[in-house]
Design an enzyme around this catalytic site. Structure first.
Site, short mmCIF file in Angstrom:
data_model
loop_
_atom_site.label_atom_id
_atom_site.label_comp_id
_atom_site.label_asym_id
_atom_site.label_seq_id
_atom_site.Cartn_x
_atom_site.Cartn_y
_atom_site.Cartn_z
N GLN A 90 0.81 -1.11 -0.05
CA GLN A 90 0.07 0.10 0.18
C GLN A 90 0.75 1.29 0.00
O GLN A 90 0.47 2.49 -0.24
CB GLN A 90 -0.84 0.11 1.07
CG GLN A 90 -2.05 -1.24 1.31
CD GLN A 90 -2.69 -0.97 2.69
OE1 GLN A 90 -2.85 -0.17 3.18
NE2 GLN A 90 -3.33 -2.22 2.86
N HIS A 175 -2.34 0.96 5.61
CA HIS A 175 -2.77 1.86 6.06
C HIS A 175 -2.16 3.23 6.46
O HIS A 175 -1.99 3.74 7.44
CB HIS A 175 -3.51 1.44 7.57
CG HIS A 175 -4.65 0.46 7.41
ND1 HIS A 175 -5.17 0.17 8.15
CD2 HIS A 175 -4.82 -0.46 6.27
CE1 HIS A 175 -6.14 -0.92 7.92
NE2 HIS A 175 -5.86 -1.19 6.59
N GLU A 268 -16.68 3.78 5.92
CA GLU A 268 -17.61 4.78 6.39
C GLU A 268 -17.53 6.14 5.47
O GLU A 268 -16.33 6.43 4.78
CB GLU A 268 -17.08 5.03 7.66
CG GLU A 268 -17.18 4.03 8.68
CD GLU A 268 -16.62 4.50 10.12
OE1 GLU A 268 -16.25 5.65 10.28
OE2 GLU A 268 -16.65 3.73 10.95
N TYR A 278 -14.06 9.70 15.89
CA TYR A 278 -14.80 9.00 15.02
C TYR A 278 -14.69 7.62 15.37
O TYR A 278 -15.45 6.74 14.48
CB TYR A 278 -14.44 9.56 13.58
CG TYR A 278 -14.82 10.72 13.03
CD1 TYR A 278 -14.35 11.91 13.72
CD2 TYR A 278 -16.07 10.97 12.42
CE1 TYR A 278 -14.80 13.12 13.37
CE2 TYR A 278 -16.54 12.31 12.40
CZ TYR A 278 -15.56 13.37 12.86
OH TYR A 278 -15.99 14.67 12.46
N TYR A 289 -10.91 -9.05 11.27
CA TYR A 289 -10.64 -10.11 9.99
C TYR A 289 -10.76 -11.48 10.61
O TYR A 289 -10.77 -12.64 10.00
CB TYR A 289 -9.32 -9.80 9.38
CG TYR A 289 -9.48 -8.89 8.35
CD1 TYR A 289 -10.46 -8.71 7.09
CD2 TYR A 289 -9.07 -7.40 8.41
CE1 TYR A 289 -10.66 -7.77 6.28
CE2 TYR A 289 -9.10 -6.56 7.51
CZ TYR A 289 -9.86 -6.60 6.55
OH TYR A 289 -10.21 -5.52 5.60
CA CA Z 1 -16.06 5.58 12.61
#
Ligand code: CA
Length: 402
Positions: A90, A175, A268, A278, A289
């Site tokens: 990534q 990430h 989201e 959040y 997972y």
């Molecule tokens: Ca959230």
């Protein structure tokens, strides 16, 4: 309501005999309320992001570390001056943004994965069961997201300077986040992923799992929410994020919208507000997972719930609000690329609510979305044989045909 549109309806009979199963050049795709003709403009190696310069040239990043310009139907060689990137899975060269005052200062901003200058001698990744099979324990490079800016002059980047670094650097994994977006007032927002480390997304002494707000020279605005809190990193704007790969300002209201990939399910869409939490990894609409459940947002009302979520995942990547005239019915709608969903996702947003989503199947992983100056749409597909696709209303002439 969710509408799943059939891609290449007119060519559906071909999909079973095409070796790649995808849409061929110049096929027609049924966008919500309009048919669009799809034209392949060029091919790319693992592109990640694109943005227009004010003069109409298109900057495109490729994850291995190349910044290119697409202009007049041609793709340039790699532009020199790009920082050394740590390209793996990534990570690599990620987003590119153009200074709001580019015409006078020629400044371009890049986000990328940066290896630590000194690597630990015996680095090891012990893994985390919550990541299930999505782990590469052989990657033990100490690295993190960085943002640099420099002047684009004469086909090269000059005077590149790092203006922000993710804190702390961590070993291996993915990430990174990496979205760069300028606010209407010129502040620079950066989305910073949790590096698959979970809990630091809740810690104010780390910028993992945060949305960050800085001045364009890297300094901290004095009105950031945590500047006066002991132990908190002053650039943090919001917390509790997982892997945010889309951010954009809604052009009418000036609000900041973000999307992030959830774990197993629970991608989201969030409206980002100053100092808010959040919820990741304490709450999610998905599960880990290894199928260990996570409380949902409704169970912990201290955290801001998403305005839209998808389960199963669509893997959103890239976000714009459409402002062109070519597709009149797309005006003000949010457009998202979809990786695992191989789709273009169209959201109808009104009064800070998501009223409707359409998932337009593209049969290819879509990495990023842009609007051309003439109102056409551009999509970047994903991978090492990727393409830059132009979508224009069906029946219109192609680029170069006058
Ligand atoms: Ca959230």
């Amino acid at each position: 309501m969710q509408i799943v549109k059939q891609f290449c309806a007119a060519f559906a009979f071909l999909s079973s005999i095409l070796p790649l199963g995808g849409c061929r050049n110049d096929d027609v795709v049924a966008l919500p309320w309009a048919d669009a003709k799809v034209e392949s403009l060029t091919t790319l190696d693992n592109p990640w992001a694109m943005v227009f310069l004010p003069d109409g040239r298109l900057l495109i990043t490729e994850k291995p570390g190349n910044l290119r310009i697409y202009s007049d139907g041609k793709l340039s060689d790699a532009i020199s001056g790009v920082p050394k990137v740590e390209y793996h899975e990534q990570g690599g060269l990620l987003d590119v943004a153009v200074d709001p005052d580019f015409a006078s200062n020629q400044l371009v901003y890049l986000s990328y994965t940066e290896a630590a200058p000194e690597q630990p001698a015996d680095a090891k990744d012990e893994g985390d069961a919550r990541l299930g099979e999505y782990q590469d324990l052989n990657d033990v490079v100490l690295k993190g997201l960085a943002v640099a800016r420099g002047r684009l002059a004469g086909g090269e980047l000059k005077d590149m300077q790092v203006i922000w670094r993710q804190t702390p650097k961590t070993i291996g994994r993915g990430h990174f986040g990496g979205q760069l977006v300028f606010a209407p007032d010129g502040k620079l927002f950066i989305t910073s992923g949790d590096r698959q480390r979970f809990d630091p997304a809740q810690d104010l002494d780390s910028t993992l799992g945060k949305v960050v707000r800085i001045n364009s020279d890297g300094s901290t605005p004095p009105d950031n929410p945590f500047v006066n809190q002991t132990g908190a990193l002053p650039e943090i704007w919001s917390l509790g994020h997982r892997n945010p790969l889309g951010a954009a300002f809604e052009p009418t209201s000036g609000t900041l919208w973000e999307h992030e990939m959830g774990p197993k399910g629970g991608d989201e869409v969030n409206l980002i507000e100053k100092g808010k939490n959040y919820g990741w990894p304490i709450v999610s609409e998905g599960s880990h997972y290894n199928d260990v459940p996570i409380p949902h947002h409704v169970e912990k009302p201290d955290f801001v719930p998403p305005l839209k979520f998808w389960n199963p995942s669509i893997s959103p990547s890239g976000l714009i609000f459409y402002t062109g005239d070519k597709f009149k019915d797309l005006k003000r709608k949010a457009l998202l690329g979809g990786l695992s969903s191989e789709a273009l996702i169209v959201l109808t947003i009104q009064d800070d609510k998501v009223l409707d989503d359409s998932i337009v199947k593209m049969s290819r992983r879509i990495r990023d979305v842009a609007k051309m100056p003439d109102g056409s749409l551009l999509l970047l597909t994903d991978g090492n044989d990727a393409e830059l696709l132009r979508l224009a209303p069906a029946g219109e002439n192609k680029v170069g045909e006058g």
